[in-house]
Design a protein around this motif. Structure first.
Motif, PDB file in Angstrom:
ATOM      1  N   PRO A  21      29.214 -25.961 -15.164  1.00  0.00           N
ATOM      2  CA  PRO A  21      28.112 -26.234 -16.094  1.00  0.00           C
ATOM      3  C   PRO A  21      28.466 -27.184 -17.229  1.00  0.00           C
ATOM      4  O   PRO A  21      27.582 -27.619 -17.953  1.00  0.00           O
ATOM      5  CB  PRO A  21      27.756 -24.845 -16.630  1.00  0.00           C
ATOM      6  N   SER A  22      29.747 -27.514 -17.381  1.00  0.00           N
ATOM      7  CA  SER A  22      30.112 -28.462 -18.434  1.00  0.00           C
ATOM      8  C   SER A  22      30.117 -29.894 -17.907  1.00  0.00           C
ATOM      9  O   SER A  22      30.360 -30.828 -18.666  1.00  0.00           O
ATOM     10  CB  SER A  22      31.482 -28.102 -19.021  1.00  0.00           C
ATOM     11  N   SER A  23      29.836 -30.077 -16.606  1.00  0.00           N
ATOM     12  CA  SER A  23      29.769 -31.421 -16.032  1.00  0.00           C
ATOM     13  C   SER A  23      28.348 -31.958 -16.161  1.00  0.00           C
ATOM     14  O   SER A  23      27.495 -31.348 -16.794  1.00  0.00           O
ATOM     15  CB  SER A  23      30.180 -31.369 -14.555  1.00  0.00           C
ATOM     16  N   ASN A  24      28.075 -33.075 -15.532  1.00  0.00           N
ATOM     17  CA  ASN A  24      26.733 -33.634 -15.539  1.00  0.00           C
ATOM     18  C   ASN A  24      25.838 -32.844 -14.596  1.00  0.00           C
ATOM     19  O   ASN A  24      26.304 -32.356 -13.564  1.00  0.00           O
ATOM     20  CB  ASN A  24      26.757 -35.100 -15.109  1.00  0.00           C
ATOM     21  N   PRO A  25      24.551 -32.754 -14.908  1.00  0.00           N
ATOM     22  CA  PRO A  25      23.642 -32.070 -13.984  1.00  0.00           C
ATOM     23  C   PRO A  25      23.501 -32.876 -12.691  1.00  0.00           C
ATOM     24  O   PRO A  25      23.784 -34.073 -12.658  1.00  0.00           O
ATOM     25  CB  PRO A  25      22.320 -32.025 -14.756  1.00  0.00           C
ATOM     26  N   ILE A  26      23.050 -32.193 -11.634  1.00  0.00           N
ATOM     27  CA  ILE A  26      22.821 -32.913 -10.388  1.00  0.00           C
ATOM     28  C   ILE A  26      21.639 -33.856 -10.598  1.00  0.00           C
ATOM     29  O   ILE A  26      20.776 -33.624 -11.442  1.00  0.00           O
ATOM     30  CB  ILE A  26      22.591 -31.963  -9.194  1.00  0.00           C
ATOM     31  N   ASP A  27      21.617 -34.938  -9.829  1.00  0.00           N
ATOM     32  CA  ASP A  27      20.531 -35.908  -9.947  1.00  0.00           C
ATOM     33  C   ASP A  27      19.229 -35.304  -9.438  1.00  0.00           C
ATOM     34  O   ASP A  27      19.220 -34.605  -8.412  1.00  0.00           O
ATOM     35  CB  ASP A  27      20.850 -37.177  -9.150  1.00  0.00           C
ATOM     36  N   PRO A  28      18.126 -35.554 -10.125  1.00  0.00           N
ATOM     37  CA  PRO A  28      16.833 -35.041  -9.668  1.00  0.00           C
ATOM     38  C   PRO A  28      16.462 -35.605  -8.293  1.00  0.00           C
ATOM     39  O   PRO A  28      16.813 -36.750  -7.953  1.00  0.00           O
ATOM     40  CB  PRO A  28      15.845 -35.530 -10.724  1.00  0.00           C
ATOM     41  N   ASN A  29      15.773 -34.781  -7.514  1.00  0.00           N
ATOM     42  CA  ASN A  29      15.214 -35.171  -6.216  1.00  0.00           C
ATOM     43  C   ASN A  29      16.253 -35.572  -5.176  1.00  0.00           C
ATOM     44  O   ASN A  29      15.943 -36.311  -4.249  1.00  0.00           O
ATOM     45  CB  ASN A  29      14.168 -36.284  -6.393  1.00  0.00           C
ATOM     46  N   VAL A  30      17.488 -35.103  -5.337  1.00  0.00           N
ATOM     47  CA  VAL A  30      18.560 -35.391  -4.374  1.00  0.00           C
ATOM     48  C   VAL A  30      19.039 -34.073  -3.780  1.00  0.00           C
ATOM     49  O   VAL A  30      19.326 -33.131  -4.515  1.00  0.00           O
ATOM     50  CB  VAL A  30      19.739 -36.118  -5.074  1.00  0.00           C
ATOM     51  N   HIS A  31      19.122 -34.011  -2.450  1.00  0.00           N
ATOM     52  CA  HIS A  31      19.637 -32.814  -1.777  1.00  0.00           C
ATOM     53  C   HIS A  31      21.145 -32.745  -1.987  1.00  0.00           C
ATOM     54  O   HIS A  31      21.863 -33.668  -1.617  1.00  0.00           O
ATOM     55  CB  HIS A  31      19.358 -32.878  -0.268  1.00  0.00           C
TER      56      HIS A  31
END
Length: 128
Positions: A96-106
């Motif tokens: 959770p301290s990293s970047n969030p996953i990209d939106p709309n990407v599996h």
């Protein structure tokens, strides 16, 4: 699903606009959901918006950082994937301290992976 105090502290450290007023819940029972079908929406129910997610995190306690339509779990040939649905606060996988996953990407998930969303919510994926 469980409330994760370490993740809550990461969220507070990020300093979002409501971070200073949030409090970690005193009581947050662990909840379990069985993954079924081809896809499952994660979010918070809203009668006024007609939103009824398959994994409804409305509470109690209600995590204010979870969007009504936050993320989607999608069944794939070799397991499941998570997709962020352009949530307000992002979806994080394992760190959770990293970047969030990209939106709309599996993003493929495996047994034992943790999906972090909202201010304190952690979902741990377990194979049947």
């Amino acid at each position: 699903m469980h409330a994760d105090p370490a993740y809550f502290e990461v969220v507070r450290a990020m300093g979002g606009e409501d971070a200073g007023t949030m409090a970690f819940p005193q009581f947050a029972p662990e909840r379990r959901f069985v993954l079924t079908g081809g896809q499952m929406v994660i979010g918070r129910r809203s009668r006024s918006r007609g939103v009824n997610p398959d994994i409804d995190l409305v509470g109690p306690p209600e995590d204010p950082g979870v969007s009504h339509l936050h993320a989607l779990l999608v069944a794939e040939q070799d397991g499941w994937a998570v997709v962020d649905l352009e949530s307000a606060n992002g979806t994080y996988l394992n760190d959770p301290s990293s970047n969030p996953i990209d939106p709309n990407v599996h993003v493929p998930i495996r047994d034992g992976d943790k999906i972090y969303l909202g201010a304190w919510t952690a979902l741990t994926i377990h194979a049947p």
